[in-house]
Design an enzyme around this catalytic site. Structure first.
Site, PDB file in Angstrom:
ATOM      1  CG  ASN A  59      -0.226  -0.060   2.517  1.00 27.70           C
ATOM      2  OD1 ASN A  59       0.770   0.520   2.671  1.00 27.70           O
ATOM      3  ND2 ASN A  59      -0.891  -0.648   3.453  1.00 27.70           N
ATOM      4  NE  ARG A  60      -1.079   7.602  -0.578  1.00 29.51           N
ATOM      5  CZ  ARG A  60      -1.863   8.601  -0.904  1.00 29.51           C
ATOM      6  NH1 ARG A  60      -1.350   9.208  -1.959  1.00 29.51           N
ATOM      7  NH2 ARG A  60      -2.692   8.905  -0.186  1.00 29.51           N
ATOM      8  CE  LYS A  61       2.193   3.665   8.382  1.00 28.00           C
ATOM      9  NZ  LYS A  61       2.994   2.662   8.767  1.00 28.00           N
ATOM     10  CD  GLU A  62       2.056  -2.578   3.522  1.00 25.98           C
ATOM     11  OE1 GLU A  62       1.607  -3.236   4.521  1.00 25.98           O
ATOM     12  OE2 GLU A  62       1.831  -2.775   2.143  1.00 25.98           O
ATOM     13  CG  ASP A 115      -6.641 -10.194   3.074  1.00 26.56           C
ATOM     14  OD1 ASP A 115      -5.474  -9.671   3.153  1.00 26.56           O
ATOM     15  OD2 ASP A 115      -7.494 -10.230   4.109  1.00 26.56           O
TER      16      ASP A 115
END
Length: 495
Positions: free
Chosen positions: A205-208, A275
């Site tokens: 995701n964007r944060k990761e 998921d």
């Protein structure tokens, strides 16, 4: 454009090996009434709870929901939660679960307390040990996973950083998969993308992604630029960055980046949406979709998932309805038989709290009078079911020479109308049995009937529903239209 129907057929031929962190997801729904007198936290009066297979197990459920087979490897403790998960997975016909047990750690369990009215998550309680699996357990995982790789079409690693996907497990699985010529999709949790080196696709995701690349990742261009270095580090073919309400950006190693905006849907719960994305990507790629088509399918599936409560699965029918133009869905999506398929739709609508309406007729030649009744009926409910007399039923009611159009043709014309949500063909002369099965909240007929003449009014009113009579549009009836077409000058009658 990707051929959804071909994809649908290809799904059943796919086998995905899914490895990752399994967890028991429990959702406790209740009414938030006041602030706790012991602490500054809300008090929730629990009304009901739902228990789901969560984490990587939810990925496996989504793979199976699409019609593909899933071989799932996970880690559990020797406890009640582990037993419950084993039992739940065993009940899934398309999931072959292979569990590794470790008595030294509990099965990961997450309990979310949710406001029933607002669907707001108030609190989450976790039972887990997140440190990496011990050396002995790590080896058990490797020895379990590697022999399963030849049986799979694609390998999926779902990393929740709960101890299953250690650096050693990841390395062994990716190396073995590459040697066997299998693509590997990774939903990563580690900020060190190098440990996934050799995977085909990473889906942070964007944060990761921002943490892993040490970039702001605040625009599609910035994501595309940062992804190039990340792909070199991870030696992967592509990176997909999910951005919640901002959509998804796919950056392939060769070619231009592709961004798709999120669908404008009412978000009910984002639990497990990631998921669903990786499950659809895996099955789509295994079924032959290119990167862009797989991306668009995953984006549509995410829209379906976030519109549901809890850790949800997405079916091919739901995905088809989301991705294809509404008009193309009419016949296949709106025409159902009485029985399990109808019951499934009704259960889904009632779970969402929708008001179901019903009307019926022969609809041999659709005319403005019909359209007025159907439009008014849809205006009185959230979902409108139309009961359609079968060919044999029409012949008994209207005589020889009727119907003019066969039941399938009549059903397809009705299904093409925006006001109609479902068409059910019935064989009896009246729709009484169908009304008993549906138990609609609203029963609608034309104003040329009285309330007492409307078949099923007693059933509807006994369940707290209402009967609505719509003024008929003068000058239109199927019988008169048929007579005029045949050169007979007879006054109109009821259709």
């Amino acid at each position: 454009m990707f051929d959804f129907d071909s994809f649908h057929r290809a799904m059943a031929r796919q086998t995905v090996l899914c490895v990752g962190d399994l967890m028991l997801d429990e959702f406790v729904y209740g009414e938030v009434s006041r602030i706790s007198p012991e602490a500054p936290a809300p008090v929730i009066a629990a009304k009901r709870s739902e228990i789901n297979i969560g984490g990587a197990g939810n990925v496996a459920r989504n793979i199976a929901a699409l019609g593909a087979r899933c071989i799932f490897v996970g880690l559990i403790g020797e406890d009640a939660a582990g037993t419950e998960l084993k039992s739940a997975l065993a009940a899934e016909p398309l999931i072959e679960s292979v569990m590794v047990a470790d008595a030294s750690r509990p099965t990961t369990r997450k309990v979310r307390f949710v406001s029933e009215h607002f669907l707001t998550h108030m609190l989450r309680a976790d039972w887990e040990i997140a440190h990496p699996a011990t050396g002995a357990t790590e080896q058990k995982l490797i020895d379990t996973i590697l022999p399963l790789i030849p049986r799979a079409d694609i390998v999926l690693l779902s990393d929740y950083a709960k101890g299953v996907l250690t650096a050693r497990v990841i390395r062994n699985v990716i190396d073995a998969a590459r040697k066997a010529g299998k693509a590997v999709i990774v939903d990563p949790k580690s900020a060190n993308f190098a440990i996934y080196r050799g995977a085909t696709l990473l889906t942070p995701n964007r944060k990761e992604f921002s943490e892993a690349t040490r970039s702001r990742a605040d625009s599609n261009d910035n994501i595309a630029a940062a992804a190039q270095d990340a792909m070199q580090l991870a030696d992967c073919e592509a990176i997909l960055v999910t951005q919640s309400e901002h959509g998804m950006t796919l950056v392939p190693r060769q070619g231009e980046a592709v961004h798709v905006p999120a669908y404008p849907v009412k978000v009910r719960d984002v639990s497990g949406a990631g998921d669903t994305v990786v499950a659809v990507l895996s099955v789509a790629r295994g079924a032959g979709a290119d990167w862009e088509d797989a991306l668009r399918l995953a984006n549509a599936a995410a829209a379906v998932a976030v519109a549901k409560k809890g850790t949800a699965i997405v079916t091919p029918a739901e995905l088809r309805r989301q991705i294809l133009p509404h008009a193309s869905l009419a016949a296949e999506d709106k025409i159902v038989a009485s029985g399990s398929e109808l019951a499934g739709r009704l259960a889904e609508w009632r779970k969402q709290g929708l008001r179901v309406g019903f009307t019926n007729g022969c609809f041999d030649i659709l005319h403005p009078g019909h359209v007025k009744v159907l439009t008014a009926a849809r205006g009185a409910c959230d979902r409108l079911i139309v009961g359609l007399n079968s060919d044999a039923s029409v012949k008994r009611l209207k005589g020889e020479g009727r119907p003019v159009q066969a039941e399938r043709a009549r059903a397809e014309v009705l299904a093409a109308l925006e006001a109609v949500d479902l068409v059910v063909i019935f064989e009896d002369d009246t729709p009484l049995k169908l009304i008993e099965e549906i138990k609609p909240s609203v029963l609608v007929k034309g104003g040329d009937y009285t309330r007492e003449q409307v078949v099923g009014h007693e059933i509807v009113e006994a369940h707290g529903g209402e009967v609505i009579l719509v003024d008929v549009l003068q000058g239109f009836s199927t019988t008169s239209l048929v007579d005029r077409a045949r050169g007979e000058k007879k006054p109109g009658g009821k259709a």
